[in-house]
Scaffold this motif. Structure first.
Motif, PDB file in Angstrom:
ATOM      1  N   TYR A  75       0.839  -1.201   0.000  1.00 32.56           N
ATOM      2  CA  TYR A  75       0.000   0.000   0.000  1.00 32.56           C
ATOM      3  C   TYR A  75       0.875   1.253   0.000  1.00 32.56           C
ATOM      4  CZ  TYR A  75      -3.455   3.463   1.351  1.00 32.56           C
ATOM      5  OH  TYR A  75      -4.247   4.580   1.382  1.00 32.56           O
ATOM      6  N   ILE A  76       1.915   1.227   0.827  1.00 34.31           N
ATOM      7  CA  ILE A  76       2.834   2.371   0.872  1.00 34.31           C
ATOM      8  C   ILE A  76       3.540   2.516  -0.476  1.00 34.31           C
ATOM      9  CG2 ILE A  76       4.940   3.250   2.008  1.00 34.31           C
ATOM     10  CD1 ILE A  76       3.760   2.103   4.635  1.00 34.31           C
ATOM     11  N   LEU A 142       1.303  10.007   3.291  1.00 37.82           N
ATOM     12  CA  LEU A 142       1.526   8.964   4.296  1.00 37.82           C
ATOM     13  C   LEU A 142       1.035   9.421   5.665  1.00 37.82           C
ATOM     14  CD1 LEU A 142       2.859   6.212   3.905  1.00 37.82           C
ATOM     15  CD2 LEU A 142       4.983   7.169   4.765  1.00 37.82           C
ATOM     16  N   GLU A 145      -2.760   9.406   5.741  1.00 36.16           N
ATOM     17  CA  GLU A 145      -3.256   8.025   5.845  1.00 36.16           C
ATOM     18  C   GLU A 145      -3.062   7.476   7.255  1.00 36.16           C
ATOM     19  OE1 GLU A 145      -4.970   6.320   3.558  1.00 36.16           O
ATOM     20  OE2 GLU A 145      -4.900   8.135   2.337  1.00 36.16           O
ATOM     21  N   LYS A 146      -1.907   7.787   7.843  1.00 36.72           N
ATOM     22  CA  LYS A 146      -1.635   7.314   9.207  1.00 36.72           C
ATOM     23  C   LYS A 146      -2.641   7.907  10.182  1.00 36.72           C
ATOM     24  CE  LYS A 146       3.204   6.036   9.513  1.00 36.72           C
ATOM     25  NZ  LYS A 146       4.541   6.468   9.745  1.00 36.72           N
ATOM     26  N   LYS A 148      -5.661   9.025   9.481  1.00 30.48           N
ATOM     27  CA  LYS A 148      -6.999   8.452   9.246  1.00 30.48           C
ATOM     28  C   LYS A 148      -7.081   7.079   9.928  1.00 30.48           C
ATOM     29  CE  LYS A 148      -8.173  10.349   4.733  1.00 30.48           C
ATOM     30  NZ  LYS A 148      -8.173   9.967   3.304  1.00 30.48           N
ATOM     31  N   ALA A 149      -6.026   6.277   9.765  1.00 26.26           N
ATOM     32  CA  ALA A 149      -6.017   4.926  10.349  1.00 26.26           C
ATOM     33  C   ALA A 149      -6.062   5.025  11.876  1.00 26.26           C
ATOM     34  CB  ALA A 149      -4.785   4.176   9.900  1.00 26.26           C
ATOM     35  N   ARG A 150      -5.420   6.048  12.423  1.00 28.72           N
ATOM     36  CA  ARG A 150      -5.401   6.232  13.887  1.00 28.72           C
ATOM     37  C   ARG A 150      -6.794   6.622  14.387  1.00 28.72           C
ATOM     38  NH1 ARG A 150      -1.519  10.549  15.014  1.00 28.72           N
ATOM     39  NH2 ARG A 150      -0.060   9.234  13.925  1.00 28.72           N
ATOM     40  N   ASP A 152      -9.513   5.830  13.055  1.00 28.97           N
ATOM     41  CA  ASP A 152     -10.448   4.725  12.858  1.00 28.97           C
ATOM     42  C   ASP A 152     -10.143   3.552  13.789  1.00 28.97           C
ATOM     43  OD1 ASP A 152     -12.702   3.962  11.183  1.00 28.97           O
ATOM     44  OD2 ASP A 152     -11.424   2.306  10.580  1.00 28.97           O
ATOM     45  N   ARG A 153      -9.206   3.746  14.711  1.00 25.73           N
ATOM     46  CA  ARG A 153      -8.777   2.652  15.586  1.00 25.73           C
ATOM     47  C   ARG A 153      -9.955   2.097  16.384  1.00 25.73           C
ATOM     48  NH1 ARG A 153      -3.876   3.699  19.603  1.00 25.73           N
ATOM     49  NH2 ARG A 153      -2.829   4.106  17.645  1.00 25.73           N
ATOM     50  N   GLN A 154     -10.051   0.799  16.394  1.00 22.47           N
ATOM     51  CA  GLN A 154     -11.125   0.160  17.173  1.00 22.47           C
ATOM     52  C   GLN A 154     -10.729  -1.247  17.571  1.00 22.47           C
ATOM     53  OE1 GLN A 154     -14.432  -1.176  14.411  1.00 22.47           O
ATOM     54  NE2 GLN A 154     -13.780   0.688  13.422  1.00 22.47           N
TER      55      GLN A 154
ATOM     56  N   ARG B  10     -12.735  -9.267  11.310  1.00 23.41           N
ATOM     57  CA  ARG B  10     -11.860  -8.764  12.363  1.00 23.41           C
ATOM     58  C   ARG B  10     -12.660  -8.573  13.659  1.00 23.41           C
ATOM     59  NH1 ARG B  10     -10.287  -3.887  13.765  1.00 23.41           N
ATOM     60  NH2 ARG B  10     -11.405  -2.810  12.093  1.00 23.41           N
ATOM     61  N   SER B  16      -7.749  -5.783  16.728  1.00 24.64           N
ATOM     62  CA  SER B  16      -7.676  -4.414  16.191  1.00 24.64           C
ATOM     63  C   SER B  16      -6.948  -4.429  14.838  1.00 24.64           C
ATOM     64  CB  SER B  16      -6.937  -3.512  17.161  1.00 24.64           C
ATOM     65  OG  SER B  16      -5.600  -3.927  17.250  1.00 24.64           O
ATOM     66  N   GLN B  17      -7.039  -3.319  14.160  1.00 22.69           N
ATOM     67  CA  GLN B  17      -6.335  -3.187  12.876  1.00 22.69           C
ATOM     68  C   GLN B  17      -4.834  -3.371  13.080  1.00 22.69           C
ATOM     69  OE1 GLN B  17      -7.552   0.675  11.464  1.00 22.69           O
ATOM     70  NE2 GLN B  17      -9.252  -0.161  10.313  1.00 22.69           N
ATOM     71  N   ARG B  28      -0.606  -0.580   9.485  1.00 23.61           N
ATOM     72  CA  ARG B  28      -2.021  -0.410   9.850  1.00 23.61           C
ATOM     73  C   ARG B  28      -2.785   0.348   8.767  1.00 23.61           C
ATOM     74  NH1 ARG B  28      -1.777   2.147  14.811  1.00 23.61           N
ATOM     75  NH2 ARG B  28      -2.453   4.094  13.923  1.00 23.61           N
ATOM     76  N   GLN B  29      -2.063   1.255   8.090  1.00 24.61           N
ATOM     77  CA  GLN B  29      -2.697   2.017   7.007  1.00 24.61           C
ATOM     78  C   GLN B  29      -3.212   1.078   5.906  1.00 24.61           C
ATOM     79  OE1 GLN B  29       0.265   2.897   8.696  1.00 24.61           O
ATOM     80  NE2 GLN B  29       1.210   4.278   7.260  1.00 24.61           N
ATOM     81  N   THR B  30      -2.469   0.002   5.675  1.00 28.04           N
ATOM     82  CA  THR B  30      -2.855  -0.945   4.626  1.00 28.04           C
ATOM     83  C   THR B  30      -4.175  -1.627   4.977  1.00 28.04           C
ATOM     84  OG1 THR B  30      -0.522  -1.310   4.178  1.00 28.04           O
ATOM     85  CG2 THR B  30      -2.042  -2.933   3.272  1.00 28.04           C
ATOM     86  N   PHE B  32      -6.418  -0.489   7.043  1.00 28.44           N
ATOM     87  CA  PHE B  32      -7.444   0.563   6.994  1.00 28.44           C
ATOM     88  C   PHE B  32      -7.899   0.803   5.552  1.00 28.44           C
ATOM     89  CE2 PHE B  32      -8.346   5.093   6.286  1.00 28.44           C
ATOM     90  CZ  PHE B  32      -9.407   5.278   7.148  1.00 28.44           C
ATOM     91  N   PHE B  39      -8.040   0.349  -1.360  1.00 25.78           N
ATOM     92  CA  PHE B  39      -6.889  -0.382  -1.888  1.00 25.78           C
ATOM     93  C   PHE B  39      -7.239  -1.858  -2.041  1.00 25.78           C
ATOM     94  CE2 PHE B  39      -2.884  -2.725  -0.837  1.00 25.78           C
ATOM     95  CZ  PHE B  39      -2.198  -2.406  -1.995  1.00 25.78           C
TER      96      PHE B  39
END
Lengths: 154, 65
Positions: A75-76, A142, A145-146, A148-150, A152-154, B10, B16-17, B28-30, B32, B39
Motif C-alpha cells: 500500500y505504501i 503517508l 493516511e496514518k 486516518k487509520a489512527r 479509525d482505531r477500534q 476482524r 484491532s487493525q 495499519r494504514q494498509t 485501513f 486499496f
C-alpha cells in the motif's frame, strides 16, 4: 514477497540525511565566503566547495527518496507510485512551459528578461527541489493516511 | 469494484487493525485502506488474510455489482 524491490534499505535514509547536512553546510559556507573575498589563486577551492555541496545535497535527497520506509508494504508502495506520477506530470508541465516561454519570450523580450525567465524555470526543475516536492507529497499522503487509520482505531 | 468483509471478520475475531497488521506483516494504514475499499490487496496479501481468518479468498473478497 516475490516482487523485487529496487528501493534501498531503510537505513539509507539516515545516510542521505547525513549527506544532505554536509551538503547544506558546504553550500552555506560557500554563501558566506563570497568569491570576491578569495584570492584568484584560491578560486578553484571555492568551486570545489560549491560542487561538493551541490552533489552531496542531490545525492542525499536521492538516497532519502529511493529508500524504503520503516514499514514499507504494497500500500505504501502504491502511495509512492502515486507521488512519482504527480512529480512526472509536474516535470512535464514545467518543461513544456519552459520551452513554450523560451520560444515566445526570445522573440519579444530582451535577452536579460529571457535569461531571468529561463533561470526561474531551471529553479523549478532542479534535482533537490523536485526531490523535495516528491518527498512532501509522499510523506504528506503517508501522514494523512496514518492519521486516518489512527482515527479509525477500534 | 472489489468489496470485502475484513472489518466483520476482524470484529468476529475481536482484533484491532494494528494487531491484524502485525500478524500479517503490513502497516495499519494498509488494513485501513483495504477495509475502506481504497486499496485492493495483491494475491499474496489476500491469501495471507484469508489464511489468517481461516476463510477462502472468495469469502473475504468479491466483485461488487
Amino acid at each position: 514477497m516475490n516482487t523485487k524491490s529496487y528501493l534501498l534499505p531503510h537505513y539509507c535514509q539516515n545516510i542521505g540525511r547525513g549527506m544532505m547536512a554536509i551538503g547544506a553546510i558546504c553550500t552555506l559556507v560557500y554563501g558566506f565566503i563570497e568569491a570576491e573575498f578569495i584570492e584568484a589563486s584560491q578560486q578553484w577551492a571555492i568551486g570545489i566547495l560549491f560542487f561538493l555541496g551541490w552533489v552531496l545535497l542531490c545525492l542525499g535527497f536521492m538516497a532519502i527518496c529511493l529508500s524504503q520506509e520503516e514499514e514499507e508494504d504494497e500500500y505504501i508502495s502504491s502511495l509512492r507510485a502515486r507521488s512519482v506520477f504527480i512529480i512526472v506530470v509536474y516535470v512535464f508541465i514545467v518543461n513544456m512551459m519552459q520551452v513554450a516561454f523560451a520560444q515566445f519570450f526570445i522573440r519579444f523580450c530582451s535577452l536579460e528578461t529571457n535569461a531571468t525567465i529561463q533561470s526561474i524555470f531551471s529553479f523549478f526543475t532542479n534535482v533537490p527541489l523536485i526531490s523535495f516536492v516528491y518527498l512532501a507529497i509522499f510523506r504528506g499522503t503517508l501522514y494523512i493516511e496514518k492519521r486516518k487509520a489512527r482515527d479509525d482505531r477500534q | 469494484m472489489i468489496d470485502n468483509n475484513l472489518r466483520v471478520e476482524r470484529a468476529i475475531k475481536r482484533i484491532s487493525q494494528a494487531q491484524l497488521a502485525e500478524a500479517i506483516g503490513v502497516s495499519r494504514q494498509t488494513i485501513f485502506a483495504i477495509e475502506n475499499n481504497k486499496f485492493v490487496p495483491s494475491t499474496e496479501l489476500a491469501l495471507k488474510l484469508s489464511s489468517y481468518f481461516g476463510k477462502t479468498v472468495n469469502e473475504l473478497f468479491w466483485i461488487a455489482d
